[in-house]
Enzyme design. Sequence first.
Site, PDB file in Angstrom:
ATOM      1  N   HIS A   1      -3.871  25.720 -40.803  1.00 26.55           N
ATOM      2  CA  HIS A   1      -3.027  25.909 -39.842  1.00 26.55           C
ATOM      3  C   HIS A   1      -1.842  26.326 -40.064  1.00 26.55           C
ATOM      4  O   HIS A   1      -0.800  26.837 -39.493  1.00 26.55           O
ATOM      5  CB  HIS A   1      -2.739  24.461 -39.467  1.00 26.55           C
ATOM      6  CG  HIS A   1      -1.742  23.476 -39.918  1.00 26.55           C
ATOM      7  ND1 HIS A   1      -2.342  22.352 -40.891  1.00 26.55           N
ATOM      8  CD2 HIS A   1      -0.547  23.298 -39.921  1.00 26.55           C
ATOM      9  CE1 HIS A   1      -1.349  21.703 -41.450  1.00 26.55           C
ATOM     10  NE2 HIS A   1      -0.157  22.346 -41.043  1.00 26.55           N
TER      11      HIS A   1
ATOM     12  N   ASP B   1      -9.471  22.392 -42.870  1.00 28.25           N
ATOM     13  CA  ASP B   1      -7.826  22.820 -42.699  1.00 28.25           C
ATOM     14  C   ASP B   1      -7.346  23.460 -43.822  1.00 28.25           C
ATOM     15  O   ASP B   1      -6.287  23.047 -44.331  1.00 28.25           O
ATOM     16  CB  ASP B   1      -7.006  21.685 -42.052  1.00 28.25           C
ATOM     17  CG  ASP B   1      -5.755  22.255 -41.403  1.00 28.25           C
ATOM     18  OD1 ASP B   1      -5.422  23.672 -41.534  1.00 28.25           O
ATOM     19  OD2 ASP B   1      -4.868  21.471 -41.160  1.00 28.25           O
TER      20      ASP B   1
ATOM     21  N   ASN C   1       6.247  20.816 -45.255  1.00 31.02           N
ATOM     22  CA  ASN C   1       5.158  20.517 -46.250  1.00 31.02           C
ATOM     23  C   ASN C   1       3.657  20.889 -46.383  1.00 31.02           C
ATOM     24  O   ASN C   1       3.351  20.818 -47.265  1.00 31.02           O
ATOM     25  CB  ASN C   1       5.196  18.957 -46.451  1.00 31.02           C
ATOM     26  CG  ASN C   1       6.403  18.452 -47.235  1.00 31.02           C
ATOM     27  OD1 ASN C   1       7.357  17.465 -46.714  1.00 31.02           O
ATOM     28  ND2 ASN C   1       6.623  18.802 -48.305  1.00 31.02           N
ATOM     29  N   SER C   2       3.369  21.321 -45.177  1.00 31.60           N
ATOM     30  CA  SER C   2       1.813  21.473 -45.060  1.00 31.60           C
ATOM     31  C   SER C   2       1.668  22.478 -45.851  1.00 31.60           C
ATOM     32  O   SER C   2       2.172  23.762 -45.928  1.00 31.60           O
ATOM     33  CB  SER C   2       1.693  21.912 -43.509  1.00 31.60           C
ATOM     34  OG  SER C   2       1.714  20.974 -42.773  1.00 31.60           O
TER      35      SER C   2
ATOM     36  N   ALA D   1      -0.565  16.701 -42.916  1.00 34.80           N
ATOM     37  CA  ALA D   1      -0.266  16.122 -41.790  1.00 34.80           C
ATOM     38  C   ALA D   1       0.694  14.767 -41.829  1.00 34.80           C
ATOM     39  O   ALA D   1       0.218  14.166 -42.961  1.00 34.80           O
ATOM     40  CB  ALA D   1      -1.179  15.986 -40.797  1.00 34.80           C
TER      41      ALA D   1
END
Length: 218
Positions: A64, A97, A169-170, A188
């Site tokens: 993402h 992800d 941070n992702s 997340a």
Amino acid sequence: AFAVQAASAQSPPDLGGMLRDAQKYTVKVRATVNWPFAPEQFGTGQGTGFVIDREKGWILTNAHVAKRSAATVEIALGDSEADWIPVERVYADNYLDIAVVRVPPDKLPPDTTQAKLGCGQDIKQGSSVVAYGHPINLTFTATRGIVSSVRTLGYQEFVQMDASINPGNSGGPLLAVDAGEVIGVNTANFPGAPGLGLATSIRHVCPIMDLLAKGQDP
């Protein structure tokens, strides 16, 4: 001699050294989408990534962050955002992800290293962890906590932690303090629930990296 050995065995981990190492393999990632596929949207988003293969120039992040839609993906090194370097997407996994992007290795600073992945780590509840990355554009930020649980949500295993993670941070590394290894990819947090963060368990990522290194399609 025995007393000296026993004392050294109980010495605390070198947290500062671990974070200095992490800064050498952690990067900023941004992606710009002009023609989004649902549920993505038009615009530019930013997150974190970390080098997993120095020779190939491979960087691991979230799907993402690197986007699933057709997108322009770039990375920035160090504290400066003056020079964004275009990268190519090598692989994107919508289920876990995660994504791998590639930067020309000669574009990386000479002191760039690669993260040590804890593929065989037995992740235990209560273990000390550090989430590292660029939350809200505050570069190279570390937050510390514990493994709150290892749980399955939506048929996927996550490391749940109480270390604070925020937008930006992702895609960054979740580090086990005792081993100094990456045990997860920060993914997340639960809106409105501080101390409820999730990271994709690295043990599910390692087999994918092995297949990619062999030139196979995961």
